[in-house]
Design an enzyme around this catalytic site. Structure first.
Site, short mmCIF file in Angstrom:
data_model
loop_
_atom_site.label_atom_id
_atom_site.label_comp_id
_atom_site.label_asym_id
_atom_site.label_seq_id
_atom_site.Cartn_x
_atom_site.Cartn_y
_atom_site.Cartn_z
CG ASP A 1 28.49 -9.34 13.12
OD1 ASP A 1 27.96 -8.23 13.33
OD2 ASP A 1 29.70 -9.55 13.27
CG HIS A 2 27.38 -8.85 17.47
ND1 HIS A 2 28.09 -9.41 18.48
CD2 HIS A 2 28.26 -8.58 16.48
CE1 HIS A 2 29.37 -9.48 18.13
NE2 HIS A 2 29.50 -8.97 16.92
CD GLU B 1 36.24 -7.71 19.09
OE1 GLU B 1 36.42 -8.30 18.02
OE2 GLU B 1 36.22 -6.49 19.22
CG HIS C 1 32.20 -2.36 17.81
ND1 HIS C 1 33.24 -2.56 16.93
CD2 HIS C 1 31.11 -2.93 17.26
CE1 HIS C 1 32.79 -3.22 15.90
NE2 HIS C 1 31.50 -3.47 16.06
CE LYS D 1 32.79 -3.62 66.38
NZ LYS D 1 31.51 -3.11 66.84
CG HIS E 1 33.38 -11.72 16.80
ND1 HIS E 1 34.18 -10.87 16.10
CD2 HIS E 1 32.12 -11.48 16.41
CE1 HIS E 1 33.42 -10.12 15.31
NE2 HIS E 1 32.18 -10.48 15.48
#
Lengths: 595, 645
Positions: free
Chosen positions: A72-73, A203, A157, A462, A414
């Site tokens: 699905d990716h 997701e 994952h 400075k 997702h």
């Protein structure tokens, strides 16, 4: 262009078919290119005609980023690159590049050979597509072109899953793909540094779930399996070949070993060994414990788990079978399901999320009868168990990630719309940042403050630091620099005025104003000057006033007192154009003092 | 920018770069040449070594020196625990170091000397293979040295006072008083625990001042060159690089190009030997020896070229009909090293990487182990080694200096048999010196040094391609090479800074600008005007915020507390046009201006307002005795008729 535009072609208020178009700073990036498991028609793939109505999309997309190897990716990648037409760069991690083609080929076989679909990509197309892929390593900063930079972070994952940080100019976005914030038996937890992106695209599969402890879930799982096989039942665990399967295998393997169980455990498909080999090769992507012990004992050499053969389906007696695919939508797991479903001593354990339209989704929702395309109806009498083993972050994990990277906006993809709504509320309340959840095809525009790079003269800085440090410390005191902003060849610099004159070779023209005040004050001029200084010190708080003899100076304002000891004094006040405000204020002060 | 050199061994470099108020250590190599002056530490007691005659310098009677020196075949050795030569510790205070960047595992062996018990508080960065294989090297070294049979021997110290009466080469030992014994295992573990792992091309933010990036150097697994970059400056540190094709990822040259300063170190130690030829020679020597019934000893480190040797030698022996000859790897870390090399898919060459996708192990030695051809053991007395030890065989074991480790015992064992052979491949030690305490020697000794790092011509080519604005290198490489007229080994069109141990040299350009970020709100408020073609400018007053050294310029809210109320400077570019000024004054209602032109300017007189305006080339001076209204009118008039931003 200070806007970031996001259009999900898939995964907008939906799970499956992840494909998100991101455009910022004139660059268009495609995040993931997945397919939907629940459809068998053209809805399976993202609608690429949104980008270009017909023909190749190379000219419209600067790069494609794939977060991990789940279909699905990445399932639509060969379709996009070979059939729609895309020749630009594609990025993914090394394990993803190694494993994705195997899963794609697997799916292709199921689709073409089992279901007889035509107009599907071929094996050669998968190979050609993978050839276009550039593999990246974690934390490597990759310059796609001069302006576009990407960097991968560990996402946990599955093996090789990554989150991507994407930067164009001063704008940045983090896309998480799928991630897991708690380490499991074979992978570590997702990690990101405090990169403060303008937008986090996360997701939200488990947007409303807060899962109980991992250990409890594991114990539950083992108890259920054990009870079932003790009663002589068969346990079917539909999994995807890589990922959860390995974790559950490790779990069962150790349990079988500990409890000395004899009941056979099978892992379907010849992929097992190959899959486990990938885990051995990419052991650097697994968790700390496995990495530490791999020299002595490789966790992926299983003793109790044997390969499955189709003829075993009708074998009598108890057994545990891991079969692909994970959502019971096709293939071997579905075949086994059909055979075993009508018997109530059997059990199916769904260890992960199932998208709508799959058999897995139906039985999880309590369907007692499942109808198939060929009108075949299967009664479901077996026990159906759901165990959330899929390694997504739960609500707590998502909040944790937001806390880690401190984004200025969050966008949810997702996940299911209802659940997203809940999480969106929570994020907006808790972090006081905007949260978006566009549907598929809906464009979301996020305005970001731009920062423009500028070269600042060190001399200026400075000098400021010296001034600032000379004052008593006060954290609330503002620091100010005064300089000349130069624009040359579209590059900005802030210079000291003299530096600027030197550099461009011009002589500065100085304007000075002088006025005189007459003042009756007998005594030496130095005394008068001192009096004036006291007055000025009272009125001009925060300015440095210096005095030498009868001359007082504040910035470029000079005050000079002249006159004999016992006569009227002439006070000359002189200042440059820059200090007009200060000069006229002092002059006014002196004039009012005289009257 | 300043560069300090702390090591005299160009192959084991140690530099400190001071830059943007940071002290950055580049590598911390441990020079082990000093151990050659010591007697070997046999893992098994050796009667020959124990019975070597004592040495006393002529005409000297020093009881403290008693037993410190032994003689073997005319050479004098120190009978003590061997000592190493760590980087110089007097030049830079190690507690002030901010960062240590390590290029590869051969250049990190002195890490515990730098980070432990010195007050070191900084960060150490290395790639993952560098950390892991470096750990193997260090653990092996610690185990060899501490596990030796003769380790009870005390530390000899007296001889260091008497260098002047000792014979060469001991007399020429460089600063032996700074030599140190190896660290304790606990210190080693603590030092390694400090290392933060980075990947190639990962940008490491160093205290907000600059980015450090490790880029592939092609020399060994995980070897890196470091690129330090800020918005305006770039420093490249090239150490241990190789343009040859071996097992690691190839060198990334693009990232090193156009640096303001290029520091070059750890070039080849054997410029006269071509590694490819040496590998061929080695295979031939090994095959000949094995055919004659002799065994081959290769004193090597537990990683690196070892992998290539295993691959090539096994293939060559197969072709030579010697496929049944067993190969042994003897090291406390042999199992880890062999296993580890096969999970580093992301760090190997493309060819090896392609095998991982199949999936197969990138290196063939895993297959050799499975087939039983290659065996590895932790030590000599390990069952895996002693139980099925078969001759003739090929043994790979440490240490290449032949002063400790299993190699000492094997040389002692085989020294008297001319059928056996010892082949030196590691370039770190001169082989004759390594063999000196084992003389007289009947076994054959071959010298086939395989050093894949850049040789001088490759380095010259690299420097030409990288086009640095300045080059810094150790004095060894700046020494004139052969040929007439003599040219330095490494030459460069840009200025060259030559470094020597203990020396600090200024280098790099002076910094003038820092990178800041301008907020859009402020940018929208400024309206730059043309100064001349292609250059626009505007005065700017901004609220300055410096956080983590990140400079941001924001809109300053008016009247904020503590803000200096001074407006930004205006830049007036030229004198006002006097005629225009008079017209402008008239428009402002000041009409009676009289103009007197002089030699170097003119005077505008406003008698009614008691006011004079002196206009000169570079200054305009207004003497105004009138009221504020007149002065403001004058100011507006002048602004209107002179170019400014």
């Amino acid at each position: 262009m200070p806007d970031i535009k996001i259009t999900p072609l898939g995964a907008g208020q939906d799970v499956g078919r992840s494909c998100i178009l991101l455009s910022m700073g004139g660059k268009n990036i495609m995040l993931d290119c997945g397919m939907h498991m629940g459809y068998n028609d053209e809805r399976r793939f993202p609608d690429f005609s949104y980008i270009v109505s017909e023909g190749p999309i190379t000219s419209q997309i600067d790069c494609v980023i794939i977060s991990h190897f789940h279909l699905d990716h990445c399932g639509a990648l060969p379709y996009m690159s070979e059939m729609v037409g895309y020749t630009g760069p594609i990025y993914m991690t090394h394990p993803t590049k190694a494993i994705a083609p195997i899963l794609l080929e697997d799916m292709r076989k199921v689709a073409v050979e089992r279901k007889g679909e035509s107009n599907f990509f071929t094996s050669q197309m998968i190979k050609d597509c993978i050839k276009k892929v550039t593999a990246v390593t974690l934390h490597q900063s990759v310059m796609v072109d001069n302006e576009l930079e990407i960097k991968a972070y560990y996402a946990g994952h599955v093996l090789g899953a990554a989150m991507f940080w994407i930067r164009v100019g001063s704008q940045s976005v983090v896309y998480t793909g799928d991630y897991n914030m708690t380490p499991d038996r074979h992978l570590g937890a997702a990690w990101i540094d405090k990169c403060r992106p303008d937008l986090l695209i996360t997701e939200s599969t488990y947007a409303t779930t807060i899962r109980d402890s991992k250990r409890c879930r594991e114990r539950d799982f083992l108890k259920k399996v054990h009870e079932c096989v003790e009663k002589g039942g068969k346990v079917l665990i539909p999994v995807f070949a890589l990922g959860r399967a390995q974790e559950l295998c490790i779990l069962l393997e150790t349990y079988w070993e500990r409890m000395n169980l004899k009941c056979p455990v099978y892992f379907a498909l010849g992929l097992t060994e190959k899959a486990n080999n990938y885990y051995k090769m990419f052991i650097t992507w697994t968790n700390q414990k496995i990495r530490k012990t791999f020299v002595q004992r490789n966790m992926f050499d299983f003793k109790h788990i044997k390969p499955f053969d189709k003829s075993y389906i009708d074998n009598p007696g108890a057994m545990v079978v891991f079969a692909t695919p994970g959502m019971l939508h096709a293939g071997l797991s579905l075949n086994i399901f059909k055979k075993w479903a009508p018997y109530e001593q059997n059990m199916v354990i769904m260890p992960g999320f199932c998208v709508q339209g799959t058999v897995g989704h139906k039985i999880l929702n309590g369907a007692k009868k499942v109808e198939f395309e060929n009108r075949q109806v299967v009664e479901v009498k077996m026990a159906v168990e759901y165990m959330s083993f899929s390694a997504h972050a739960d609500a707590k994990g998502i909040m944790q990630l937001i806390q880690y990277c401190e984004p200025k906006n969050v966008l949810l993809v997702h996940g299911e719309a209802q659940k997203m709504e809940f999480l969106k509320d929570k994020i907006e309340k808790e972090f006081k940042i905007n949260c978006y959840m566009p549907a598929n095809g809906e464009t979301c525009t996020i305005n970001t403050p731009t920062k423009i790079p500028i070269d600042v003269s060190l001399r200026l800085l400075k000098a400021e630091a010296v001034r600032y440090n000379a004052q008593p410390p006060d954290p609330k005191r503002r620091r100010v620099v005064n300089g000349i902003l130069c624009v040359r060849d579209n590059r900005l610099s802030l210079l000291d005025i003299d530096e600027m004159c030197d550099e461009i070779g011009i002589n500065r023209h100085i304007i000075r104003f002088t006025s005189t005040v007459r003042f009756e004050d007998p005594g030496p001029a130095v005394k008068t000057a001192e009096k004036l200084k006291t007055l000025l010190s009272e009125k001009l708080e925060g300015w440095t006033i210096t005095i030498s003899e009868a001359n007082i100076s504040v910035e470029s304002v000079l005050i000079k007192v002249e006159g004999d000891d016992d006569s009227t004094k002439n006070i000359y006040v002189s200042w440059t154009n820059q200090d007009e405000d200060l000069g006229s204020y002092i002059l006014g002060l002196l004039q009012s003092m005289v009257q | 920018m300043k560069l300090y050199c702390l090591s005299s061994d160009a192959a084991k470099p140690c530099f400190v770069l001071s830059f943007k108020e940071l002290l950055i250590m580049l590598d911390c190599g441990l020079s082990a040449h000093s151990v050659l002056n010591f007697l070997p530490l046999p893992p098994v007691p050796s009667t020959r070594l124990a019975s070597l005659p004592n040495y006393t310098p002529p005409h000297l009677n020093d009881p403290l020196l008693e037993g410190e020196l032994k003689e073997c075949c005319g050479r004098v050795f120190v009978d003590s625990i061997p000592e190493f030569c760590p980087p110089l510790d007097k030049v830079v205070d190690f507690s002030q170091l901010d960062v240590i960047l390590i290029s590869n595992y051969t250049c990190m062996m002195a890490l515990p000397f730098i980070t432990e018990d010195t007050g070191f508080k900084g960060q150490v960065y290395a790639t993952e293979p560098t950390l892991q294989i470096g750990r193997f090297y260090l653990e092996e070294l610690a185990e060899w040295v501490s596990g030796a049979a003769g380790s009870a021997a005390g530390a000899a110290r007296r001889w260091k006072e008497l260098l002047h009466v000792l014979p060469a080469p001991l007399a020429h030992a460089a600063r032996p008083r700074s030599w140190r014994r190896l660290f304790a295992p606990a210190a080693l573990a603590r030092a390694l625990a400090r290392v933060r792992v980075v990947g190639y091309d990962e940008r490491v933010d160093v205290y907000g001042a600059l980015d450090a990036t490790a880029v592939s150097s092609g020399f060994c697994l995980g070897s890196a060159n470091w690129v330090l970059r800020s918005a305006h400056e770039k420093v490249a540190y090239v150490s241990g690089s190789s343009t040859l094709t071996t097992h690691p990822r190839p060198i990334n040259q693009a990232a090193l190009r156009g640096a303001d300063l290029l520091v070059l170190a750890a070039l080849t130690q054997t410029p006269a030997h071509n590694p490819d030829h040496m590998l061929g020679d080695l295979c031939v020597h090994a095959a000949v020896t094995l055919r004659g019934g002799g065994s081959v000893l290769l004193p090597v480190y537990p990683s690196g070229v070892l992998y290539d040797l295993l691959e090539c030698l096994s293939a060559h022996l197969d072709g030579a009909g010697l496929a049944s000859v067993p190969l042994y790897v003897l090291s406390p870390v042999a199992d880890s090293s062999l296993a580890y090399s096969n999970i580093l898919a992301e760090w190997v060459s493309v060819g090896k990487q392609a095998r991982v996708y199949l999936p197969e192990e990138p290196f063939p030695h895993a297959a050799l182990v499975r087939a039983g051809r290659l065996k590895h053991a932790r030590a000599l007395h390990d069952d895996a080694f002693s139980a099925d030890f078969r001759q003739p065989c090929v043994v790979f074991c440490g240490h290449p200096s032949l002063r400790f480790g299993a190699a000492v015992h094997l040389v002692e064992l085989w020294a008297s048999n001319p059928a056996h052979a010892i082949i030196f491949t590691e370039p770190d030690f001169p082989y004759l010196d390594a063999l000196a305490p084992f003389q007289p020697l009947a076994m054959k000794a071959f010298h086939c040094p395989i050093d894949t790092s850049l040789n001088y011509s490759q380095a010259n080519k690299l420097v030409r391609e990288l086009r640095p604005r300045e080059l810094a290198l150790p004095e060894q490489y700046a020494a004139p090479g052969p040929g007439a007229p003599p040219r330095p080994h490494i030459a460069c069109d840009a200025p060259v800074v030559v470094l020597r141990r203990g020396l600090a040299r200024a280098c790099g350009a002076r910094r003038g600008l820092a990178r800041g970020w301008l907020s859009a709100a402020l940018a929208a408020r400024v309206a730059p005007r043309d100064v001349r073609a292609g250059l626009r400018a505007a005065p700017l007053a901004a609220a300055l915020r410096v956080r983590d050294r990140r400079v941001s310029l924001d809109d300053a809210p008016p009247g904020a507390p503590g803000a200096a109320r001074r407006p930004p400077p205006r830049l007036e570019l030229a004198a006002p046009d006097v005629d225009a000024l008079v017209r402008a004054l008239a428009r402002e209602g000041v009409a009676d201006a009289r103009v007197e032109r002089g030699a170097d300017g003119c005077i505008v007189h406003l008698p009614r307002h008691d006011t004079l305006v002196h206009v000169e080339r570079h200054a305009t001076h207004v003497f105004c005795e009138g009221d504020a209204g007149v002065r403001q009118a004058l100011r507006r008039a002048i602004a209107a008729c002179m170019p400014h931003v």
